[in-house]
Structure formats: structure tokens, C-alpha cells
Design a protein around this motif. Structure first.
Motif, PDB file in Angstrom:
ATOM      1  N   GLU A 186      15.103  11.371  16.761  1.00 31.31           N
ATOM      2  CA  GLU A 186      16.177  11.767  15.845  1.00 31.31           C
ATOM      3  C   GLU A 186      15.734  12.880  14.889  1.00 31.31           C
ATOM      4  O   GLU A 186      16.554  13.664  14.412  1.00 31.31           O
ATOM      5  CB  GLU A 186      16.638  10.553  15.034  1.00 31.31           C
ATOM      6  CG  GLU A 186      17.859  10.792  14.156  1.00 31.31           C
ATOM      7  CD  GLU A 186      19.121  11.072  14.961  1.00 31.31           C
ATOM      8  OE1 GLU A 186      20.066  11.639  14.378  1.00 31.31           O
ATOM      9  OE2 GLU A 186      19.165  10.734  16.157  1.00 31.31           O
ATOM     10  N   VAL A 187      14.435  12.954  14.586  1.00 30.99           N
ATOM     11  CA  VAL A 187      13.927  13.932  13.624  1.00 30.99           C
ATOM     12  C   VAL A 187      13.723  15.279  14.310  1.00 30.99           C
ATOM     13  O   VAL A 187      13.019  15.389  15.319  1.00 30.99           O
ATOM     14  CB  VAL A 187      12.608  13.454  13.001  1.00 30.99           C
ATOM     15  CG1 VAL A 187      11.992  14.547  12.133  1.00 30.99           C
ATOM     16  CG2 VAL A 187      12.850  12.193  12.163  1.00 30.99           C
ATOM     17  N   ALA A 188      14.360  16.316  13.753  1.00 22.60           N
ATOM     18  CA  ALA A 188      14.261  17.668  14.309  1.00 22.60           C
ATOM     19  C   ALA A 188      13.372  18.583  13.479  1.00 22.60           C
ATOM     20  O   ALA A 188      12.945  19.633  13.955  1.00 22.60           O
ATOM     21  CB  ALA A 188      15.656  18.286  14.433  1.00 22.60           C
ATOM     22  N   GLY A 189      13.107  18.227  12.220  1.00 22.74           N
ATOM     23  CA  GLY A 189      12.274  19.055  11.349  1.00 22.74           C
ATOM     24  C   GLY A 189      11.724  18.218  10.213  1.00 22.74           C
ATOM     25  O   GLY A 189      12.224  17.119   9.936  1.00 22.74           O
ATOM     26  N   TRP A 190      10.685  18.728   9.548  1.00 25.88           N
ATOM     27  CA  TRP A 190      10.075  17.954   8.480  1.00 25.88           C
ATOM     28  C   TRP A 190       9.384  18.855   7.470  1.00 25.88           C
ATOM     29  O   TRP A 190       8.928  19.952   7.790  1.00 25.88           O
ATOM     30  CB  TRP A 190       9.082  16.942   9.029  1.00 25.88           C
ATOM     31  CG  TRP A 190       8.053  17.514   9.962  1.00 25.88           C
ATOM     32  CD1 TRP A 190       6.841  18.058   9.633  1.00 25.88           C
ATOM     33  CD2 TRP A 190       8.163  17.617  11.384  1.00 25.88           C
ATOM     34  NE1 TRP A 190       6.186  18.488  10.757  1.00 25.88           N
ATOM     35  CE2 TRP A 190       6.975  18.226  11.852  1.00 25.88           C
ATOM     36  CE3 TRP A 190       9.150  17.246  12.303  1.00 25.88           C
ATOM     37  CZ2 TRP A 190       6.747  18.484  13.195  1.00 25.88           C
ATOM     38  CZ3 TRP A 190       8.921  17.500  13.649  1.00 25.88           C
ATOM     39  CH2 TRP A 190       7.733  18.108  14.085  1.00 25.88           C
ATOM     40  N   ASP A 191       9.346  18.360   6.228  1.00 29.13           N
ATOM     41  CA  ASP A 191       8.601  18.965   5.125  1.00 29.13           C
ATOM     42  C   ASP A 191       7.837  17.817   4.478  1.00 29.13           C
ATOM     43  O   ASP A 191       8.381  17.095   3.639  1.00 29.13           O
ATOM     44  CB  ASP A 191       9.548  19.632   4.123  1.00 29.13           C
ATOM     45  CG  ASP A 191      10.414  20.701   4.771  1.00 29.13           C
ATOM     46  OD1 ASP A 191       9.916  21.817   4.979  1.00 29.13           O
ATOM     47  OD2 ASP A 191      11.592  20.396   5.070  1.00 29.13           O
ATOM     48  N   LEU A 192       6.579  17.650   4.870  1.00 28.84           N
ATOM     49  CA  LEU A 192       5.811  16.471   4.525  1.00 28.84           C
ATOM     50  C   LEU A 192       4.527  16.855   3.798  1.00 28.84           C
ATOM     51  O   LEU A 192       3.950  17.910   4.052  1.00 28.84           O
ATOM     52  CB  LEU A 192       5.447  15.682   5.789  1.00 28.84           C
ATOM     53  CG  LEU A 192       6.619  15.164   6.629  1.00 28.84           C
ATOM     54  CD1 LEU A 192       6.131  14.673   7.987  1.00 28.84           C
ATOM     55  CD2 LEU A 192       7.343  14.042   5.889  1.00 28.84           C
ATOM     56  N   MET A 193       4.089  15.968   2.919  1.00 31.30           N
ATOM     57  CA  MET A 193       2.891  16.246   2.118  1.00 31.30           C
ATOM     58  C   MET A 193       2.181  14.953   1.771  1.00 31.30           C
ATOM     59  O   MET A 193       2.773  13.871   1.761  1.00 31.30           O
ATOM     60  CB  MET A 193       3.270  17.000   0.848  1.00 31.30           C
ATOM     61  CG  MET A 193       4.243  16.281  -0.054  1.00 31.30           C
ATOM     62  SD  MET A 193       5.214  17.436  -1.078  1.00 31.30           S
ATOM     63  CE  MET A 193       6.293  18.184   0.149  1.00 31.30           C
ATOM     64  N   THR A 194       0.892  15.073   1.495  1.00 32.31           N
ATOM     65  CA  THR A 194       0.096  13.919   1.114  1.00 32.31           C
ATOM     66  C   THR A 194       0.193  13.671  -0.387  1.00 32.31           C
ATOM     67  O   THR A 194       0.503  14.565  -1.166  1.00 32.31           O
ATOM     68  CB  THR A 194      -1.378  14.135   1.485  1.00 32.31           C
ATOM     69  OG1 THR A 194      -1.863  15.300   0.816  1.00 32.31           O
ATOM     70  CG2 THR A 194      -1.548  14.314   2.991  1.00 32.31           C
ATOM     71  N   HIS A 195      -0.090  12.447  -0.768  1.00 33.51           N
ATOM     72  CA  HIS A 195      -0.171  12.104  -2.190  1.00 33.51           C
ATOM     73  C   HIS A 195      -1.120  10.935  -2.374  1.00 33.51           C
ATOM     74  O   HIS A 195      -1.278  10.097  -1.493  1.00 33.51           O
ATOM     75  CB  HIS A 195       1.208  11.751  -2.770  1.00 33.51           C
ATOM     76  CG  HIS A 195       1.799  10.493  -2.219  1.00 33.51           C
ATOM     77  ND1 HIS A 195       2.507  10.456  -1.035  1.00 33.51           N
ATOM     78  CD2 HIS A 195       1.801   9.205  -2.688  1.00 33.51           C
ATOM     79  CE1 HIS A 195       2.928   9.227  -0.789  1.00 33.51           C
ATOM     80  NE2 HIS A 195       2.506   8.448  -1.776  1.00 33.51           N
TER      81      HIS A 195
END
Length: 435
Positions: free
Chosen positions: A204-213
């Protein structure tokens, strides 16, 4: 001068909750929006026609938010009072093809965002958060707020030179976190894991903007708990203070006098890498919102020009408190102290936008609030950082003043501020909006 502001640790407690709940710019603006809605603000879409009636409104765009409150009786040429801040912080961000690994380790490919203190990300339990874009174009926030990733440091036994020559990190080779053991790297594993975390169908996921914390909670520190350690104070401390100031002013609104100005909060994304984006301070978002507010109240271009000419912005961002172990790095006559009140940032080469008239505006707000303030200027031998302040002033022709709260460990995964300074900053910002 007003009575001194009474310290309120309840404000700092709330800041700590805000920091913990905001591991990405997208979460930060969602949490800010929730607080604004509770204060009676309503979200408006940029694609809709806007009306000029009184009340609070806000616009969300990615990791940025602009909120404003139109008092009863505001004229089209009424100027604005703006609190500017930014929502992003330096960190490690997931690459477009995230699944990697070597020698039996499963790893996540990351890219360096902004200018983090790289050593502060080593041997730290990391979560993963951000925004997923689905196949239909909608977005979903995701926050795996538990130990998932780790960037393991090389043991000293295998790098004896670290004691004499210092730690040297290659950004490409040494900062890829591990998240498991597996002999085979399979494309799509990370996103499939996040789809399962969010209860989404596979694919279902077509794109992402992900980051660590860092998943370590914010905490009081020190013998008398006069300090706070936590993540993303640069610059969610200012975002939180700005939301508190704007909602307080809107809640207390009500006067028979014509309003002197319209209070605004503008929290932008991408400050840490130059602000040049559609959600950054160097983009069109703020100008578009201010102009549309003028025109929605029946204003002309002349009204817009009059409004902008009387507008003032406080660009609020964290600054450097004097460091006890590196005092020689600071200007010898300017030593901002933790819990000494907000700082006024000055640089004659326009790395900060403050001038003498701007100083007077901020000094008056602090006096009304009963809040002490300090002045920061860089050591002449050290390069000076910058903020959204000069960008805002140049792009919109708006008088801008650079201020903030003094902290240590700026750009670390975990920064340090005074327990009283967030409350003092929020009070100064409220007085500025109330003038």
C-alpha cells in the motif's frame, strides 16, 4: 516594568511531552494543530476560498504550519505580529532504497540530514518515524517509538588511535544502523515492516519520508532539577512556546479598541539544510498566507503593502549558552547563561536579522512580561550560524528580530536547556503578540 514572571514547571512538563510526541516535523505540526484546534482554531485548505471573518485559522503543508488569529474589527491593512520557528532537526534519514546489510547483519541505509553531531547518534537506541504516502496519495504518520535501530561504535580495541587522534567517522560507511540478523537482504523488508506496524495492506505504501530518533525520554537533570535533557529542542522548544503564546492570546482576545495587529505563528521545515523548499522559510508559504488574509478581508495591494510595512517577526530559534568547558569559543563579553532568560541574537554581517530598532521591540516585550533577556554575539574568530530571520526579512520585506533560548549540545541527538527558560521564552512571545 511588570512583575517578574513566575516560573511554571507545568509549561516545561508540557514541553517535554511535546518533544517526546514529535519525533518528526510531520508529528510536530500535527501536535501543534491539535493544540490549536482545542483553542478554537480551524484548519483551512489552501485550495479553498478563504473568508475574512474573525477567528483562528491554520494551514498545514507537509512539515510546516502557519496559524493566525484575526481579531474582531481587524482592517485589511492591519499589520501582523509573527513568531517564526522551524520544525526540523538534524538526524539520520532513510534512503529511497533502505534495505541493506553485510556480513550477516540487516541494516537500514540512511543519509545525513542537516549538521548533526554524528558521535551523539552512536550506541543509542533509535526509533523510526515520519510520513508514509499511500497509493491513493493520502499520507499516514508512523512512529515506531521503541528500540529498533542502533549505530554501533567500533570497539577501542580495534581503533587504538581514537584516544590520541579523536573519533573519525565516514558518513557513508560508519553510520548505517543495524536492525537485525539475516543472511539475505531482501528489498522491501523495511517498508513491509512499517505497513504491518500501521495495519496497512502489503504494497500500500508508495513513498516515504522517514527518520531516526532517540527513544530516550526527555528528563529533568541536575541536583535541583534545574536542567532539562531531551531531543529536538532545536527547534521544537520555540514551536511549543509559539503555540502556547498564540493560543493564550487568542483565548484572551476581546477588546473594544481596534486591534493593533494580527498574531501569527509560522513554523517551517528544512531550516537545517537552507530553507529552500515549498515548506521552508525561503519558500512562498508565509507570504501567500499573509496576502490571502489581507485579500480575504477585502484588502487591495495597497492594503497588503501597508500591512507588511508595519509587520514585525520574531525569529525564535535556540542559541548557544556559554559552555563551561569551552568558554574561549564564546565572545568574552557575551556569555548567555542557562535559565537567564531568552537571548537576543546579533550579527552585523546579517547572519541574524536583529538591528537596533528590533532590539527595542524585543526589549519592550520582555519588560511587559517581566522577563529578563540576554544578548548573544559570536566570537569574531568563529563563524556565525544563521536562522530563518534574514530569509524572512529579505523575502517579505518584514522587520525581523532573531531571538531564542540558550542551550548546550546543539545538534546533538539529545540537547540540554534550562528548566525555566522555556516558560520565560513563551511569556516574552506572548507579550510580543499582545502589544
Amino acid at each position: 516594568m511588570s512583575e517578574p514572571a513566575r516560573f511554571d514547571r507545568g509549561h516545561t512538563d508540557d514541553l517535554m511531552s511535546f518533544l517526546a510526541a514529535s519525533p518528526s516535523p510531520y508529528h510536530a505540526v500535527a501536535n501543534a494543530a491539535e493544540r490549536l484546534e482545542k483553542a478554537g482554531f480551524r484548519q483551512v485548505a489552501e485550495t479553498d476560498a478563504w473568508d475574512g471573518t474573525a477567528g483562528g485559522r491554520f494551514v498545514l503543508r507537509g512539515g510546516a504550519i502557519v496559524a493566525w488569529y484575526v481579531p474582531e474589527g481587524a482592517a485589511p491593512h492591519t499589520p501582523f505580529r509573527i513568531i517564526g520557528a522551524h520544525t526540523d532537526s538534524p538526524n539520520l534519514r532513510v534512503k529511497p532504497q533502505p534495505d541493506t546489510g553485510a556480513h550477516g547483519w540487516r541494516q537500514v541505509a540512511v543519509e545525513i540530514y542537516g549538521g548533526p553531531l554524528l558521535n551523539s547518534w552512536l550506541d543509542r537506541d533509535l526509533g523510526l518515524a515520519g510520513r508514509l504516502t499511500l497509493r491513493d496519495g493520502s499520507t499516514r504518520l508512523v512512529n515506531v517509538d521503541r528500540p529498533l535501530l542502533r549505530v554501533p561504535q567500533l570497539a577501542i580495541h580495534l581503533d587504538r588511535s581514537v584516544s590520541s587522534e579523536g573519533l573519525k567517522l565516514d558518513k557513508q560507511r560508519h553510520l548505517q544502523p543495524v536492525w537485525g540478523l539475516d543472511g539475505d537482504v531482501r528489498d522491501g523488508d523495511l517498508i513491509a515492516f512499517l505497513e504491518e506496524e500501521c495495519g496497512l495492506p502489503a504494497g500500500e505504501v508508495a513513498g516515504w519520508d522517514l527518520m531516526t530518533h532517540s527513544v530516550e525520554r526527555p528528563a529533568y537533570l541536575g541536583r535541583d532539577q534545574e536542567l532539562v535533557a531531551g531531543p529536538r529542542m532545536d527547534n521544537l522548544l520555540s514551536v511549543h512556546a509559539g503555540v502556547a503564546a498564540l493560543t493564550a492570546v487568542a483565548t484572551a482576545a476581546g477588546s473594544d479598541r481596534p486591534p493593533a495587529h494580527i498574531p501569527v505563528l509560522a513554523a517551517f521545515d528544512h531550516e537545517e539544510n537552507g530553507s529552500q523548499s515549498d515548506t521552508g522559510a525561503d519558500g512562498p508559504l508565509l507570504g501567500s498566507v499573509l496576502e490571502r488574509s489581507v485579500f480575504a478581508r477585502g484588502g487591495s495591494y495597497e492594503d497588503r503593502a501597508r500591512s507588511f510595512a508595519g509587520t514585525v517577526c520574531l525569529s525564535s530559534d535556540t542559541g548557544h549558552a556559554v559552555h563551561p568547558n569551552y568558554a574561549e569559543r564564546h565572545d568574552p563579553t557575551h556569555h548567555p547563561r542557562i535559565n537567564g532568560g531568552p537571548i537576543l541574537k546579533v550579527n552585523v554581517n546579517n547572519r541574524y536579522a536583529t538591528d537596533g530598532t528590533g532590539r527595542a521591540v524585543f526589549a519592550a516585550a520582555c519588560e511587559r512580561a517581566g522577563v529578563p533577556f540576554q544578548t548573544f554575539v559570536s566570537n569574531n574568530s568563529m563563524p556565525c550560524g544563521t536562522t530563518i530571520g534574514p530569509i524572512t526579512a529579505a523575502r517579505h520585506g518584514i522587520r525581523t528580530v532573531d531571538i531564542g533560548a540558550a542551550i548546550l549540545s546543539m545538534h546533538s541527538a539529545r540537547e540540554l536547556c534550562g528548566a525555566d527558560d522555556p516558560f520565560l521564552l513563551a511569556n516574552a512571545l506572548r507579550a510580543f503578540l499582545e502589544d
